[in-house]
Design a protein around this motif. Structure first.
Motif, PDB file in Angstrom:
ATOM      1  N   ARG A   5       0.863  -1.154   0.057  1.00 44.55           N
ATOM      2  CA  ARG A   5       0.161   0.069   0.024  1.00 44.55           C
ATOM      3  C   ARG A   5       0.997   1.346  -0.111  1.00 44.55           C
ATOM      4  NH1 ARG A   5      -1.838   3.270   4.179  1.00 44.55           N
ATOM      5  NH2 ARG A   5      -3.866   4.399   4.013  1.00 44.55           N
ATOM      6  N   ALA A   6       1.908   1.205   0.860  1.00 44.65           N
ATOM      7  CA  ALA A   6       2.679   2.368   0.869  1.00 44.65           C
ATOM      8  C   ALA A   6       3.576   2.893  -0.232  1.00 44.65           C
ATOM      9  CB  ALA A   6       3.732   2.316   2.064  1.00 44.65           C
TER      10      ALA A   6
ATOM     11  N   ILE B 146       0.960   3.906  -2.948  1.00 49.95           N
ATOM     12  CA  ILE B 146       0.404   5.563  -2.682  1.00 49.95           C
ATOM     13  C   ILE B 146       1.563   6.523  -3.433  1.00 49.95           C
ATOM     14  CG2 ILE B 146       0.334   7.271  -0.811  1.00 49.95           C
ATOM     15  CD1 ILE B 146      -0.924   5.141   1.056  1.00 49.95           C
TER      16      ILE B 146
ATOM     17  N   VAL C 188       3.906  12.718   1.253  1.00 50.86           N
ATOM     18  CA  VAL C 188       3.584  11.353   1.703  1.00 50.86           C
ATOM     19  C   VAL C 188       4.306  11.052   3.121  1.00 50.86           C
ATOM     20  CG1 VAL C 188       3.349   8.923   1.185  1.00 50.86           C
ATOM     21  CG2 VAL C 188       3.329  10.603  -0.710  1.00 50.86           C
TER      22      VAL C 188
ATOM     23  N   ALA D 144       5.326   4.845   5.634  1.00 54.91           N
ATOM     24  CA  ALA D 144       4.690   3.574   6.131  1.00 54.91           C
ATOM     25  C   ALA D 144       4.769   3.268   7.827  1.00 54.91           C
ATOM     26  CB  ALA D 144       5.061   2.062   5.652  1.00 54.91           C
TER      27      ALA D 144
ATOM     28  N   ALA E 252       0.669   7.397   4.280  1.00 53.18           N
ATOM     29  CA  ALA E 252       1.104   5.863   4.081  1.00 53.18           C
ATOM     30  C   ALA E 252       1.246   4.892   5.468  1.00 53.18           C
ATOM     31  CB  ALA E 252       2.198   5.689   2.976  1.00 53.18           C
TER      32      ALA E 252
ATOM     33  N   LEU F 196      -6.317   2.304  -0.357  1.00 48.29           N
ATOM     34  CA  LEU F 196      -5.731   3.609  -0.648  1.00 48.29           C
ATOM     35  C   LEU F 196      -6.246   4.655  -0.142  1.00 48.29           C
ATOM     36  CD1 LEU F 196      -4.377   3.020  -4.173  1.00 48.29           C
ATOM     37  CD2 LEU F 196      -3.338   2.765  -2.274  1.00 48.29           C
TER      38      LEU F 196
END
Length: 316
Positions: free
Chosen positions: A24-25, A28, A77, A80, A101, A308
């Protein structure tokens, strides 16, 4: 003089490599680059892997530690690992377009800390000093979180009260070490509140469990992961504690032929931030040293997927 035997078989741990939070991170950052163009600023390494960070740099990500290095109006951003409340507030004050993220399993710990703090709780956090996840979690409050790194630290903790005390854990610790430290915490503070589910993430647990199964079956364990990766370091430690010689490498070039002399079976795994392309390169290198077969262990199939943040769908 006989030449020492070189490896014959590679046993691949299952599961290994990317977890849902890392997937996911990275996505992103990739989606932000695709939607808003370069550069995209990222506070701290998005995940602790050299290859991943360098790849994103080439595509237009700029990694920073201080918000002063982000120009006005930029897209930012958070990594994580999560960030403190102070950084969240300062980034919002500066008007950046922000995408968080932070792994949802880390966010779960942050939410629990905020909730219990409102009820008057202090916290003991089990984790590694200086790790960005620990700094992010401890930074959810201005005070009242006491960090312990090992069993010896537990005796030194001096909370202002013991009626309302809770324990939280860095998500990427050794499951066994965390259990030992938690036991020491409970022995000293018998009424301490523990999480309903342990804070150590499913992926960390699964990868350590796979190494525990794999280690007795092999002569050496190779962990693919960067030196800064907490969960990768823990995988190497798990194998070593079980009596199997183990090494961690950032990439295939770091493998040394002498490690494999007289060892016919090699166990191979990867930390949760290490991409499969690096695992394949390590397999190729070990094959070049003589390995003729690769066998995948039976293991848990991970199906977790995290959504997301809003605003990153390319058609939105």
């Amino acid at each position: 003089m006989t030449t020492p035997a070189m490896p014959q078989e590679i046993l691949l741990a299952e599961p290994r490599g990317f977890c849902a939070g890392v997937d996911r991170a990275i996505e992103i950052v990739e989606k932000a680059l695709a939607k808003f163009g370069r550069p995209i600023y990222v506070r701290h390494e998005i995940v602790h892997n050299t290859y991943v960070v360098n790849d994103l740099k080439e595509r237009g990500a700029i990694f920073i530690e201080e918000l002063d290095d982000v120009p006005p109006g930029a897209t930012l951003v958070f990594s994580a690992h999560g960030v403190s409340q102070a950084i969240q507030k300062e980034a919002a004050r500066r008007g950046f377009q922000i995408f968080d993220a932070t792994c949802p399993l880390v966010t779960k710990v942050h939410v629990e800390v905020a909730k219990l703090h409102k009820e008057g709780y202090e916290f003991i956090m089990i984790g590694h000093k200086g790790h960005p996840e620990v700094e992010g979690t401890m930074g959810q409050l201005e005070s009242g979180i006491h960090l312990v790194e090992d069993v010896a630290d537990v005796a030194k903790v001096q909370p202002s009260q013991t009626d309302k005390l809770a324990v939280v854990t860095q998500t990427t610790l050794s499951v066994d070490d965390a259990a030992d430290i938690t036991a020491a915490v409970v022995a000293r503070f018998p009424l301490i509140k523990k999480p309903k589910m342990q804070d150590i993430c499913y992926a960390t647990q699964n990868r350590q469990d796979a190494v525990k199964v794999m280690s007795p079956q092999v002569d050496i364990v190779i962990v693919v992961g960067s030196p800064t990766s907490s969960n990768s370091n823990r995988l190497r430690e798990v194998a070593k504690k079980l009596g199997t010689e183990s090494y961690m490498v950032d990439h295939a070039d770091e493998l040394k032929p002498e490690w494999f002399e007289g060892r016919s079976r090699v166990g191979l795994t990867a930390g949760a931030s290490a991409p499969e392309v690096l695992v394949k390169a390590v397999i190729d290198r070990i094959k070049a040293l003589g390995a003729v077969s690769v066998r995948k262990m039976d293991g848990i199939e991970e199906t977790v997927k995290f959504p997301l943040p809003k605003g990153l769908k390319l058609d939105a």
